[in-house]
Write an enzyme that holds these catalytic residues in place. Structure first.
Site, PDB file in Angstrom:
ATOM      1  N   ASP A   1       0.853  -1.192   0.000  1.00  0.00           N
ATOM      2  CA  ASP A   1       0.000   0.000   0.000  1.00  0.00           C
ATOM      3  C   ASP A   1       0.888   1.241   0.000  1.00  0.00           C
ATOM      4  OD1 ASP A   1      -2.348  -1.447   0.055  1.00  0.00           O
ATOM      5  OD2 ASP A   1      -2.478  -1.462   2.237  1.00  0.00           O
TER       6      ASP A   1
ATOM      7  N   ASP B   1      -7.178  -1.517  -4.299  1.00  0.00           N
ATOM      8  CA  ASP B   1      -8.258  -1.183  -3.373  1.00  0.00           C
ATOM      9  C   ASP B   1      -9.207  -0.159  -3.993  1.00  0.00           C
ATOM     10  OD1 ASP B   1      -7.050  -2.843  -1.491  1.00  0.00           O
ATOM     11  OD2 ASP B   1      -5.898  -1.191  -0.611  1.00  0.00           O
TER      12      ASP B   1
END
Length: 208
Positions: free
Chosen positions: A167, A181
């Site tokens: 991330d 995401d």
């Protein structure tokens, strides 16, 4: 000669000619029955294939963008200071997330891996009945995002099906996430909107 023709009998040409159209009509009817038994009409099958092409095109683009962005983050940003994009409101900061989207549920990595794999299978099966472009886009976003994070879980450390997802998008006062995401969330929102409008994946519209 006339007597011989009378005894042998001459074929009824007009009757035979009249019988052929009827036979042809029967064949046409049988052909129509077979077309109905096959399900979608031939003109509908190419339309369905185009929708499937849209789905997989969106999925490939979402997956490729996610994969490339993670490769750049791992090579250039990991183990380095974060990069400010919009002051303190938005930064690029590389982290490894063993949980679900936005860092939730880090103790259930394997479960999230299984769920992602199941989502991919369901979307692939649903694609056969897909006749709606908006649904194709929504499912393509879900598929691309699920594949992006599933790739991390399979191939990244600490192990197969236990890998941590990369991330890097870090808004202020919010969880850190990635492009996969984002694709999953956008696809989910689009599905909700389509459902509220009554549009089904097969292209039909229903009203409650």
């Amino acid at each position: 000669m006339a007597e011989a023709e009378r005894i042998i009998g001459t074929p009824d040409i007009s009757g035979a000619a009249g019988a052929e159209p009827g036979k042809s009509d029967g064949n046409a009817a049988a052909s129509g029955d077979r077309s109905g038994a096959d399900g979608a009409a031939p003109s509908e099958r190419p339309r369905g294939r185009r929708r499937i092409a849209v789905l997989f095109t969106v999925a490939v683009l979402a997956y490729a963008l996610d994969l490339i962005s993670k490769m750049i983050v791992v090579a250039k940003l990991e183990h380095h200071d974060s990069i400010e994009i919009i002051g303190d409101w938005l930064k690029f900061e590389a982290i490894r997330n063993a949980g679900a989207a936005f860092g939730f549920g880090e103790a259930f990595t394997i479960i999230f891996t299984v769920i992602a794999a199941a989502v991919i299978v369901v979307i692939a099966r649903l694609a056969r009945k897909l006749y709606s472009v908006p649904w194709a886009i929504a499912l393509g976003l879900l598929l691309g995002g699920a594949l992006g994070n599933l790739t991390d879980r399979i191939f990244r450390s600490p192990g197969v099906f236990e890998g941590a997802v990369v991330d890097f998008i870090a808004p202020k006062h919010f969880a850190v996430f990635n492009l996969a995401d984002s694709a999953i969330v956008c696809g989910g929102i689009l599905i909700v909107l389509l459902s509220f409008r009554g549009l089904d994946p097969d292209g039909t519209v229903h009203k409650d």
